[in-house]
Scaffold this active site. Structure first.
Site, PDB file in Angstrom:
ATOM      1  N   ASP A  31     -30.834   5.588  52.641  1.00  0.00           N
ATOM      2  CA  ASP A  31     -30.951   5.435  51.185  1.00  0.00           C
ATOM      3  C   ASP A  31     -32.295   4.815  50.854  1.00  0.00           C
ATOM      4  OD1 ASP A  31     -30.641   5.083  48.486  1.00  0.00           O
ATOM      5  OD2 ASP A  31     -28.770   3.958  48.618  1.00  0.00           O
ATOM      6  N   GLY A  32     -33.168   5.624  50.221  1.00  0.00           N
ATOM      7  CA  GLY A  32     -34.435   5.095  49.736  1.00  0.00           C
ATOM      8  C   GLY A  32     -35.630   5.907  50.176  1.00  0.00           C
ATOM      9  N   HIS A  60     -21.912   3.135  46.418  1.00  0.00           N
ATOM     10  CA  HIS A  60     -22.698   2.123  47.130  1.00  0.00           C
ATOM     11  C   HIS A  60     -22.747   0.865  46.269  1.00  0.00           C
ATOM     12  CE1 HIS A  60     -27.002   1.024  48.759  1.00  0.00           C
ATOM     13  NE2 HIS A  60     -26.084   0.114  49.049  1.00  0.00           N
ATOM     14  N   SER A 108     -28.564  10.841  44.273  1.00  0.00           N
ATOM     15  CA  SER A 108     -28.190   9.602  43.592  1.00  0.00           C
ATOM     16  C   SER A 108     -28.285   9.794  42.090  1.00  0.00           C
ATOM     17  CB  SER A 108     -29.112   8.461  44.016  1.00  0.00           C
ATOM     18  OG  SER A 108     -28.929   7.345  43.159  1.00  0.00           O
ATOM     19  N   HIS A 160     -23.889  10.486  45.114  1.00  0.00           N
ATOM     20  CA  HIS A 160     -24.070   9.074  45.457  1.00  0.00           C
ATOM     21  C   HIS A 160     -24.183   8.249  44.181  1.00  0.00           C
ATOM     22  CE1 HIS A 160     -25.388   5.884  48.271  1.00  0.00           C
ATOM     23  NE2 HIS A 160     -26.208   5.507  47.306  1.00  0.00           N
ATOM     24  N   MET A 216     -25.111  -1.545  40.751  1.00  0.00           N
ATOM     25  CA  MET A 216     -25.943  -2.746  40.814  1.00  0.00           C
ATOM     26  C   MET A 216     -25.495  -3.737  39.750  1.00  0.00           C
ATOM     27  SD  MET A 216     -29.689  -0.986  41.234  1.00  0.00           S
ATOM     28  CE  MET A 216     -29.925   0.476  42.263  1.00  0.00           C
ATOM     29  N   MET A 261     -30.839   1.027  54.614  1.00  0.00           N
ATOM     30  CA  MET A 261     -31.727   1.040  53.452  1.00  0.00           C
ATOM     31  C   MET A 261     -33.173   1.199  53.912  1.00  0.00           C
ATOM     32  SD  MET A 261     -29.712   0.770  50.864  1.00  0.00           S
ATOM     33  CE  MET A 261     -30.989   0.601  49.599  1.00  0.00           C
ATOM     34  N   GLY A 280     -32.829  10.475  45.146  1.00  0.00           N
ATOM     35  CA  GLY A 280     -32.700  10.403  43.699  1.00  0.00           C
ATOM     36  C   GLY A 280     -33.754  11.226  43.003  1.00  0.00           C
ATOM     37  N   SER A 281     -34.925  10.624  42.801  1.00  0.00           N
ATOM     38  CA  SER A 281     -35.988  11.319  42.081  1.00  0.00           C
ATOM     39  C   SER A 281     -36.433  12.575  42.811  1.00  0.00           C
ATOM     40  CB  SER A 281     -37.184  10.380  41.874  1.00  0.00           C
ATOM     41  OG  SER A 281     -37.617   9.818  43.101  1.00  0.00           O
ATOM     42  N   GLY A 293     -34.717   2.734  41.809  1.00  0.00           N
ATOM     43  CA  GLY A 293     -35.046   4.027  42.359  1.00  0.00           C
ATOM     44  C   GLY A 293     -36.550   4.235  42.385  1.00  0.00           C
ATOM     45  N   ASP A 337     -24.991   4.543  42.777  1.00  0.00           N
ATOM     46  CA  ASP A 337     -25.573   3.234  43.086  1.00  0.00           C
ATOM     47  C   ASP A 337     -25.101   2.213  42.056  1.00  0.00           C
ATOM     48  OD1 ASP A 337     -27.273   3.626  45.412  1.00  0.00           O
ATOM     49  OD2 ASP A 337     -28.487   4.927  44.145  1.00  0.00           O
ATOM     50  N   MET A 349     -24.028  -2.484  45.454  1.00  0.00           N
ATOM     51  CA  MET A 349     -25.084  -3.496  45.604  1.00  0.00           C
ATOM     52  C   MET A 349     -24.726  -4.642  44.677  1.00  0.00           C
ATOM     53  SD  MET A 349     -28.359  -0.935  45.857  1.00  0.00           S
ATOM     54  CE  MET A 349     -27.537   0.491  45.118  1.00  0.00           C
TER      55      MET A 349
END
Length: 232
Positions: free
Chosen positions: A176-177, A70, A12, A37, A41, A141, A198-199, A148, A39, A72
């Site tokens: 995701d998450g 994605h 991400s 990916h 928002m 999710m 992500g991280s 993130g 995200d 959101m």
């Protein structure tokens, strides 16, 4: 794109260097990422604001493979064509984002993109079965959307039930998450094949020093594939 249930790692860019998105996309792909990916928002559906179609269009030339967008956001429908024109391969909308998810999925397919449906941790599988023939991806999710770096919420039972519901249909299950080498095996074993991280991918590296991205991607992939008996 040929459908495959092989494990795919989708970094991400929410965790990437915002000043170097193009280079970051190239770097994670060079280091083994399968998808990129994005995200999106809106500060309304979720408590954060990130990217729009212009960002997607700007990074598209830097992504050789799949751009997985994605959304959101709410409402979704007015923005579908913009993200499709920006080059999104997958566009995923949330079940919770509006009253007419069937219409939204129709619009995504009509735009030329593949259609995804995202489910928040508190959303059950009721209603999903009636949408399966319109779907290319279901995103489960494992955090509440918006930021993130959140702690993983175990959705093993939900993913297992979804996998059984999908059966032989060519539909990806994306998580995701909170995906790390510790949590990836749980989701892979339950039936997921796309793991957004992500991280856990971007930590320790940079555009100038991307090798840690590859180490992180390989660690997540090895943990997931090991859980489902794939040689690593």
């Amino acid at each position: 794109m040929t459908f495959s249930r092989a494990i795919k790692i989708a970094p991400s860019i929410l965790a990437a260097d915002f000043a170097n998105f193009g280079a970051e996309c190239r770097a994670v792909e060079d280091q083994g990422a399968d998808w990129v990916h994005v995200d999106v928002m809106d500060g309304h559906f979720v408590p954060n604001i990130t990217f729009g179609p212009a960002t997607c269009a700007a990074i598209r030339p830097h992504i050789r493979g799949v751009m997985d967008v994605h959304l959101m956001i709410a409402p979704v429908d007015p923005y579908i064509d913009g993200f499709a024109k920006a080059g999104a391969d997958f566009i995923t909308a949330h079940m919770e984002a509006g009253p007419h998810i069937h219409r939204t999925l129709q619009a995504i397919r009509a735009s030329g993109a593949k259609a995804g449906l995202a489910l928040n941790p508190g959303t059950g599988l009721d209603g999903v079965e009636n949408l399966l023939d319109m779907l290319d991806l279901v995103c489960v999710m494992t955090v509440n959307p918006g930021f993130g770096g959140q702690k993983f919420i175990d959705m093993t039972d939900k993913v297992q039930r979804l996998r059984a519901m999908i059966g032989a249909r060519p539909i990806h299950i994306e998580i995701d998450g909170g995906i790390t080498p510790d949590t990836a095996p749980l989701m892979a074993r339950a039936g997921a094949d796309v793991l957004v991280a992500g991280s856990a991918v971007f930590k320790g590296g940079s555009v100038e020093h991307p090798a840690p991205y590859g180490d992180n991607i390989r660690a997540i992939r090895a943990a997931a594939e090991g859980a489902v008996g794939v040689a690593v």
